[in-house]
Design an enzyme around this catalytic site. Structure first.
Site, PDB file in Angstrom:
ATOM      1  N   ARG A 282       0.856  -1.184   0.000  1.00 22.18           N
ATOM      2  CA  ARG A 282       0.000   0.000   0.000  1.00 22.18           C
ATOM      3  C   ARG A 282       0.889   1.229   0.000  1.00 22.18           C
ATOM      4  O   ARG A 282       1.975   1.202   0.584  1.00 22.18           O
ATOM      5  CB  ARG A 282      -0.855   0.067   1.266  1.00 22.18           C
ATOM      6  CG  ARG A 282      -2.162  -0.687   1.219  1.00 22.18           C
ATOM      7  CD  ARG A 282      -3.174  -0.057   0.255  1.00 22.18           C
ATOM      8  NE  ARG A 282      -4.422  -0.785   0.232  1.00 22.18           N
ATOM      9  CZ  ARG A 282      -4.665  -1.866  -0.509  1.00 22.18           C
ATOM     10  NH1 ARG A 282      -3.733  -2.343  -1.309  1.00 22.18           N
ATOM     11  NH2 ARG A 282      -5.838  -2.470  -0.473  1.00 22.18           N
TER      12      ARG A 282
ATOM     13  N   GLU B 180      -2.233   7.970  -3.811  1.00 20.64           N
ATOM     14  CA  GLU B 180      -2.582   7.602  -5.187  1.00 20.64           C
ATOM     15  C   GLU B 180      -4.051   7.946  -5.494  1.00 20.64           C
ATOM     16  O   GLU B 180      -4.870   7.934  -4.577  1.00 20.64           O
ATOM     17  CB  GLU B 180      -2.314   6.100  -5.426  1.00 20.64           C
ATOM     18  CG  GLU B 180      -3.177   5.170  -4.601  1.00 20.64           C
ATOM     19  CD  GLU B 180      -2.797   3.697  -4.800  1.00 20.64           C
ATOM     20  OE1 GLU B 180      -1.613   3.343  -4.624  1.00 20.64           O
ATOM     21  OE2 GLU B 180      -3.713   2.923  -5.127  1.00 20.64           O
TER      22      GLU B 180
ATOM     23  N   HIS C 215      -1.344   0.462  -9.641  1.00 20.84           N
ATOM     24  CA  HIS C 215      -2.075  -0.408  -8.699  1.00 20.84           C
ATOM     25  C   HIS C 215      -2.819  -1.524  -9.451  1.00 20.84           C
ATOM     26  O   HIS C 215      -4.054  -1.616  -9.394  1.00 20.84           O
ATOM     27  CB  HIS C 215      -3.053   0.429  -7.854  1.00 20.84           C
ATOM     28  CG  HIS C 215      -3.418  -0.240  -6.554  1.00 20.84           C
ATOM     29  ND1 HIS C 215      -3.644   0.437  -5.390  1.00 20.84           N
ATOM     30  CD2 HIS C 215      -3.613  -1.555  -6.236  1.00 20.84           C
ATOM     31  CE1 HIS C 215      -3.958  -0.405  -4.425  1.00 20.84           C
ATOM     32  NE2 HIS C 215      -3.935  -1.630  -4.915  1.00 20.84           N
TER      33      HIS C 215
HETATM   34  C1  GLV Z   1      -5.490  -4.443  -3.715  1.00 21.84           C
HETATM   35  O1  GLV Z   1      -4.686  -3.628  -3.456  1.00 21.84           O
HETATM   36  C2  GLV Z   1      -6.171  -5.245  -2.739  1.00 21.84           C
HETATM   37  O2  GLV Z   1      -6.033  -4.972  -1.533  1.00 21.84           O
HETATM   38  O3  GLV Z   1      -6.878  -6.175  -3.137  1.00 21.84           O
END
Ligand code: GLV
Length: 334
Positions: A244, A273, A291
């Site tokens: 993250r 982000e 991401h």
């Molecule tokens: C993506 O970042 C998730 O947590 O599934």
């Protein structure tokens, strides 16, 4: 007089696979957002006011204020394994069930962690930009020399399901020495399956050729990697973040990359982000992706389906497949 009770009302807060939306419509009175409009907190609260449940993604913040404003809400099903977009304590206190979408994305996300590691170590995007810019005129002995992945030491911070899947790839597929650091040590059998050895964080940072971050975000994991940690890493080392934004201090990382205090980084997640720290956009030795670690069609479908299944099960029988809390029982307005 009709015998059928009114269907529960749910909000699907972001665009989602149409077939999952259709399936939800069999069970619920659904308000959706297929136009994928960016609702601010007030609009989200307003749309949730008359809803019993919500299907959310990681960008949809469920805060204490929103819960206070939406007393009818009983469940938020996140289409993500991470759930730092939820105020879980506030949900529990408000009697709201939270669910996430684990397991179905583990191997896909581990594949991507490895892809980012390889792209970073072998300078894939940096060299592609050079080629596209027409700068490739001839071969040279040291052109875009990176560092080996096979046989290197892989340091994994956060050894949950995804961390373990990355460890197996490293140990079994690439003959890497795998070391890891985690809040709690794995049992010996799991360590053996992953081919991984537990070390303290400082040893990991000093020893690893490639560091991969796979910890959930929380106040405790905020800036797990900052200037002090980057200073411990080898100048030839690489860093990959698929956890993250906020797990890494992006400003400190950009500076370390610019000064070549580490060799390179690969980042799929960013502080704030979809904004990206401007300094990261100007250093060449970083691979940047938006991401997408879980982004294969099959896996994203499975994540959406799991979130939908949690909603269906919750209203059908009061249980869910992948709970993240045990909500306090509270009397609710019908
Ligand atoms: C993506 O970042 C998730 O947590 O599934």
């Amino acid at each position: 007089m009709s015998m059928s009770a009114a269907k529960p009302r749910i909000l699907v807060a972001r665009a989602i696979f149409p077939e999952v939306l259709d399936a939800l419509s069999q069970h619920f009175d659904v308000e959706s957002n297929q136009a994928d409009v960016d609702w601010g907190p007030e609009e989200l609260a307003q749309r949730l006011l008359d809803k019993d449940g919500a299907l959310t993604t990681g960008s949809v913040r469920i805060s204490a204020e929103l819960l206070a404003a939406c007393p009818r809400l009983r469940i938020c099903a996140n289409m993500a394994v991470g759930f730092n977009n939820f105020d879980v304590d506030a949900m529990t206190a408000a009697g709201v069930q939270g669910t996430n979408a684990p397991d179905v994305l583990t191997e896909t996300t581990a594949d991507f962690g490895f892809a980012l590691l390889m792209a970073t170590a072998r300078r894939v995007t940096e060299s592609e930009h050079y080629l596209r810019a027409g700068q490739w005129k001839r071969w040279r002995y040291d052109m875009f020399c990176g560092s080996d992945v096979h046989g290197a030491t892989l340091g994994i911070i956060g050894m949950g399901r995804i961390g373990q899947a990355i460890a197996r790839r490293g140990a079994l597929g690439f003959g890497m020495q795998v070391i890891y650091h985690n809040r709690s040590r794995l049992d010996a059998a799991t360590e053996a399956t992953c081919g991984a050895r537990y070390v303290d964080k400082e040893t990991l940072l000093r020893t690893a050729d490639h560091v991969v971050l796979v910890v959930p975000y929380s106040a405790a994991s905020h800036h797990t990697i900052g200037a002090a940690e980057l200073a411990l890493m080898q100048p030839t080392a690489t860093l990959v973040n698929i956890a993250r934004g906020g797990v890494v201090d992006d400003a400190a990382l950009a500076q370390a990359l610019r000064e070549r205090r580490i060799a390179a980084a690969g980042l799929d997640v960013f502080e704030g982000e979809p904004q990206v720290h401007p300094d990261l956009l100007t250093v060449p030795n970083v691979v940047l992706t938006p991401h997408i670690a879980s982004a294969t069609l099959r896996t994203r479908r499975a994540m959406a389906q799991l979130a939908a299944d949690n909603l269906v099960d919750f209203f059908a029988c009061g249980t869910v497949r992948t709970p993240i809390n045990t909500p306090r029982p509270v009397a609710r307005r019908a």
